[in-house]
Design a protein around this motif. Structure first.
Motif, PDB file in Angstrom:
ATOM      1  N   ALA A 158      -6.571  12.110   0.225  1.00  0.00           N
ATOM      2  CA  ALA A 158      -5.228  12.594  -0.092  1.00  0.00           C
ATOM      3  C   ALA A 158      -5.283  13.601  -1.228  1.00  0.00           C
ATOM      4  CB  ALA A 158      -4.324  11.420  -0.483  1.00  0.00           C
ATOM      5  N   GLY A 159      -4.207  14.381  -1.359  1.00  0.00           N
ATOM      6  CA  GLY A 159      -4.091  15.344  -2.447  1.00  0.00           C
ATOM      7  C   GLY A 159      -3.369  14.744  -3.641  1.00  0.00           C
ATOM      8  N   TRP A 160      -3.828  15.063  -4.828  1.00  0.00           N
ATOM      9  CA  TRP A 160      -3.251  14.497  -6.058  1.00  0.00           C
ATOM     10  C   TRP A 160      -1.894  15.121  -6.369  1.00  0.00           C
ATOM     11  CZ3 TRP A 160      -5.414  10.596  -8.980  1.00  0.00           C
ATOM     12  CH2 TRP A 160      -6.695  10.196  -8.596  1.00  0.00           C
ATOM     13  N   GLY A 161      -1.004  14.288  -6.912  1.00  0.00           N
ATOM     14  CA  GLY A 161       0.317  14.759  -7.311  1.00  0.00           C
ATOM     15  C   GLY A 161       1.331  14.702  -6.194  1.00  0.00           C
ATOM     16  N   LEU A 162       0.918  15.094  -4.988  1.00  0.00           N
ATOM     17  CA  LEU A 162       1.826  15.184  -3.844  1.00  0.00           C
ATOM     18  C   LEU A 162       1.853  13.922  -3.016  1.00  0.00           C
ATOM     19  CD1 LEU A 162       0.474  18.577  -2.437  1.00  0.00           C
ATOM     20  CD2 LEU A 162       2.275  18.279  -4.138  1.00  0.00           C
ATOM     21  N   GLU A 163       0.731  13.197  -2.991  1.00  0.00           N
ATOM     22  CA  GLU A 163       0.502  12.175  -1.983  1.00  0.00           C
ATOM     23  C   GLU A 163      -0.134  10.940  -2.610  1.00  0.00           C
ATOM     24  OE1 GLU A 163      -0.812  15.847   0.994  1.00  0.00           O
ATOM     25  OE2 GLU A 163      -2.287  14.390   0.312  1.00  0.00           O
ATOM     26  N   TYR A 164      -0.015   9.832  -1.892  1.00  0.00           N
ATOM     27  CA  TYR A 164      -0.787   8.638  -2.216  1.00  0.00           C
ATOM     28  C   TYR A 164      -1.697   8.318  -1.036  1.00  0.00           C
ATOM     29  CZ  TYR A 164       1.577   7.159  -6.550  1.00  0.00           C
ATOM     30  OH  TYR A 164       2.033   7.063  -7.839  1.00  0.00           O
ATOM     31  N   GLY A 165      -2.805   7.694  -1.343  1.00  0.00           N
ATOM     32  CA  GLY A 165      -3.812   7.361  -0.351  1.00  0.00           C
ATOM     33  C   GLY A 165      -5.153   7.322  -1.030  1.00  0.00           C
ATOM     34  N   ALA A 166      -6.231   7.323  -0.263  1.00  0.00           N
ATOM     35  CA  ALA A 166      -7.575   7.329  -0.842  1.00  0.00           C
ATOM     36  C   ALA A 166      -7.804   8.678  -1.517  1.00  0.00           C
ATOM     37  CB  ALA A 166      -8.617   7.088   0.231  1.00  0.00           C
ATOM     38  N   GLN A 167      -8.040   8.648  -2.824  1.00  0.00           N
ATOM     39  CA  GLN A 167      -8.167   9.879  -3.600  1.00  0.00           C
ATOM     40  C   GLN A 167      -9.475   9.954  -4.384  1.00  0.00           C
ATOM     41  OE1 GLN A 167      -4.329   9.017  -5.437  1.00  0.00           O
ATOM     42  NE2 GLN A 167      -3.602  11.035  -4.840  1.00  0.00           N
TER      43      GLN A 167
ATOM     44  N   TYR B 105      -0.614  24.007  -4.881  1.00  0.00           N
ATOM     45  CA  TYR B 105      -1.531  22.905  -4.600  1.00  0.00           C
ATOM     46  C   TYR B 105      -2.336  23.157  -3.329  1.00  0.00           C
ATOM     47  CZ  TYR B 105       0.688  20.136  -8.297  1.00  0.00           C
ATOM     48  OH  TYR B 105       1.122  19.692  -9.507  1.00  0.00           O
ATOM     49  N   ASP B 106      -1.701  23.077  -2.192  1.00  0.00           N
ATOM     50  CA  ASP B 106      -2.412  23.091  -0.912  1.00  0.00           C
ATOM     51  C   ASP B 106      -2.671  24.527  -0.431  1.00  0.00           C
ATOM     52  OD1 ASP B 106      -3.518  21.034   0.685  1.00  0.00           O
ATOM     53  OD2 ASP B 106      -2.125  21.528   2.297  1.00  0.00           O
ATOM     54  N   SER B 107      -3.217  25.347  -1.323  1.00  0.00           N
ATOM     55  CA  SER B 107      -3.364  26.777  -1.043  1.00  0.00           C
ATOM     56  C   SER B 107      -4.578  27.091  -0.169  1.00  0.00           C
ATOM     57  CB  SER B 107      -3.467  27.554  -2.358  1.00  0.00           C
ATOM     58  OG  SER B 107      -4.445  26.964  -3.203  1.00  0.00           O
ATOM     59  N   HIS B 108      -5.642  26.316  -0.268  1.00  0.00           N
ATOM     60  CA  HIS B 108      -6.855  26.518   0.531  1.00  0.00           C
ATOM     61  C   HIS B 108      -7.357  27.961   0.454  1.00  0.00           C
ATOM     62  CE1 HIS B 108      -7.131  22.480   2.331  1.00  0.00           C
ATOM     63  NE2 HIS B 108      -5.824  22.476   2.205  1.00  0.00           N
ATOM     64  N   LEU B 109      -7.578  28.407  -0.771  1.00  0.00           N
ATOM     65  CA  LEU B 109      -8.097  29.744  -1.014  1.00  0.00           C
ATOM     66  C   LEU B 109      -9.588  29.811  -0.687  1.00  0.00           C
ATOM     67  CD1 LEU B 109      -6.485  30.331  -4.526  1.00  0.00           C
ATOM     68  CD2 LEU B 109      -5.615  31.124  -2.317  1.00  0.00           C
TER      69      LEU B 109
ATOM     70  N   ASN C  51     -10.173  21.108  -1.824  1.00  0.00           N
ATOM     71  CA  ASN C  51      -8.877  21.565  -2.318  1.00  0.00           C
ATOM     72  C   ASN C  51      -8.016  20.397  -2.778  1.00  0.00           C
ATOM     73  OD1 ASN C  51      -5.813  21.938  -1.283  1.00  0.00           O
ATOM     74  ND2 ASN C  51      -6.526  23.858  -2.208  1.00  0.00           N
ATOM     75  N   HIS C  52      -8.026  19.297  -2.032  1.00  0.00           N
ATOM     76  CA  HIS C  52      -7.198  18.145  -2.389  1.00  0.00           C
ATOM     77  C   HIS C  52      -7.657  17.509  -3.699  1.00  0.00           C
ATOM     78  CE1 HIS C  52      -5.988  17.559   2.116  1.00  0.00           C
ATOM     79  NE2 HIS C  52      -5.551  18.679   1.598  1.00  0.00           N
ATOM     80  N   LEU C  53      -8.973  17.485  -3.931  1.00  0.00           N
ATOM     81  CA  LEU C  53      -9.472  16.998  -5.222  1.00  0.00           C
ATOM     82  C   LEU C  53      -9.002  17.885  -6.365  1.00  0.00           C
ATOM     83  CD1 LEU C  53     -13.144  15.910  -4.443  1.00  0.00           C
ATOM     84  CD2 LEU C  53     -11.370  14.455  -5.442  1.00  0.00           C
ATOM     85  N   LEU C  54      -8.973  19.185  -6.127  1.00  0.00           N
ATOM     86  CA  LEU C  54      -8.603  20.125  -7.189  1.00  0.00           C
ATOM     87  C   LEU C  54      -7.112  20.100  -7.520  1.00  0.00           C
ATOM     88  CD1 LEU C  54     -10.805  23.206  -6.198  1.00  0.00           C
ATOM     89  CD2 LEU C  54     -11.216  21.554  -8.036  1.00  0.00           C
TER      90      LEU C  54
END
Length: 378
Positions: free
Chosen positions: A177-186, A320-324, A212-215
């Motif tokens: 999961a992505g931090w700040g936006l979501e809950y789940g395995a992080q 957040y979820d920019s995936h640059l 990206n989700h870790l960042l």
């Protein structure tokens, strides 16, 4: 290691970008193939026709369909009812009130992966809100993690009941999961705890780290790297990283990746890295899923559901979820390549997925990312 790229549908086809890069194939989103509200196929003949068509287009990996708040829906029903307003609206969103549609759809997607002889099925089990930023989680992160272990176990049981699990079946990669936006395995510890709780007799479960989700968790203020999270979500290990490496924000971010990707408790379990970058934030925008001010007031001022949904999505994609492409945000190839090589040595069949799903020019961004890897010694 095999390299793949995420591709989106163009005219109903999933074509690899024109490139000289040594790509083994692509990963696609099942919801781009057939809307998640519908059956993926209606019988064996349609299944095998679909599998042959995707194989011809060099699709080698499938990404699961996902819905907002699956853990809340399946295990804590009151929360999604509060979002949607009524049981009827909940049923309209999820397909029913008991979760049968979700499991049927996931089983069909895995059946398609098997028929294609796909390398992997990415199971992205995350709790997020149907409108990004409008609510704050009312159930704890730990409760969501426990629910996700239960849902993963139910999914494996459903696959087994359909006769879809075997030693030769595609692996199932659990995405973070992505931090700040979501809950789940992080974190690595989250994944380790989840894997211990789930019976996996065919050893199909693996971890896929989305970089990206870790960042999402990190940023900098006054040239100091830090976690932009509520204090109680910053673990002792995270606090150590912040204190030890915060003076160099790029090194701090790289050490955060290393702490998770190379965690001893997941040795041999990390089967894939979804690679992309993220811009360095200078402030926190989301906390426990809810937008902070002044953006929350701007969100709530939107006149209807659709405009709120669009506003929240743009905040997510922008910050957040920019995936640059690698090298255009926080990371460098020099930081990433040693981690990839270590994982390749530890895990047979380890793969790299170029996760540039938001790209407006995929061949260009893919070349940029590959060049950053080469500069890092890839």
């Amino acid at each position: 290691m095999n390299e793949y790229v995420t591709v989106k549908s163009k005219g109903g086809r999933f074509l690899l970008p024109s490139s000289d890069l040594p790509l083994a194939g692509s990963e696609i989103y099942c919801a781009d193939l057939v809307d998640r509200d519908l059956p993926l196929f209606t019988g064996p003949e349609e299944l095998h026709t679909l599998a042959a068509r995707l194989s011809d287009q060099r699709v080698r990996r499938l990404h699961a369909s996902y819905w907002a708040s699956p853990a809340a829906f399946l295990c804590h029903f009151g929360e999604p009812k509060a979002y949607f307003g009524s049981p009827e609206a909940v049923a309209a969103y999820y397909g029913d009130l008991d979760g049968s549609h979700l499991f049927r759809r996931w089983c069909q997607e895995y059946a398609l992966a098997s028929a294609m002889d796909a390398e992997a099925y990415t199971f992205h089990l995350i709790d997020y809100f149907p409108i990004d930023g409008l609510w704050q989680f009312s159930i704890s992160r730990q409760a969501v993690l426990s629910a996700m272990a239960e849902i993963t176990a139910r999914f494996l049981a459903a696959l087994d009941a359909e006769g879809l699990l075997s030693p030769d079946a595609p692996r199932i990669e659990l995405e973070n999961a992505g931090w700040g936006l979501e809950y789940g395995a992080q974190t690595a510890r989250d994944f380790s705890d989840l894997l211990r709780q789930v019976s996996d007799p065919y050893q199909k479960l693996r971890v896929a780290w989305d970089v990206n989700h870790l960042l999402h968790a990190v940023g900098q203020r006054d040239r100091q790297g830090m976690f932009f999270l509520p204090e109680d979500e910053i673990t002792e290990e995270m606090g150590f990283l912040q204190a030890e490496y915060g003076a160099d924000p790029q090194l701090f971010a790289a050490k955060w990746l290393e702490q998770n990707l190379l965690a001893p408790e997941l040795r041999g379990k990390v089967a894939c890295v979804h690679l992309s970058d993220c811009a360095m934030k200078s402030q926190r925008f989301f906390s426990r899923g809810k937008l902070e001010e002044p953006w929350y007031s701007q969100l709530t001022a939107c006149p209807d559901w659709d405009s709120k949904e669009h506003y929240g999505e743009q905040m997510v994609l922008g910050h957040y979820d920019s995936h640059l492409p690698l090298g255009t945000g926080i990371l460098t190839g020099g930081a990433v390549v040693p981690l990839l090589r270590r994982l390749e040595a530890e895990t047979p069949g380890f793969s790299l997925l170029h996760e540039l799903k938001n790209s407006g020019d995929l061949p260009l961004d893919l070349a940029r990312q590959r060049n950053a890897l080469l500069e890092g010694g890839f």
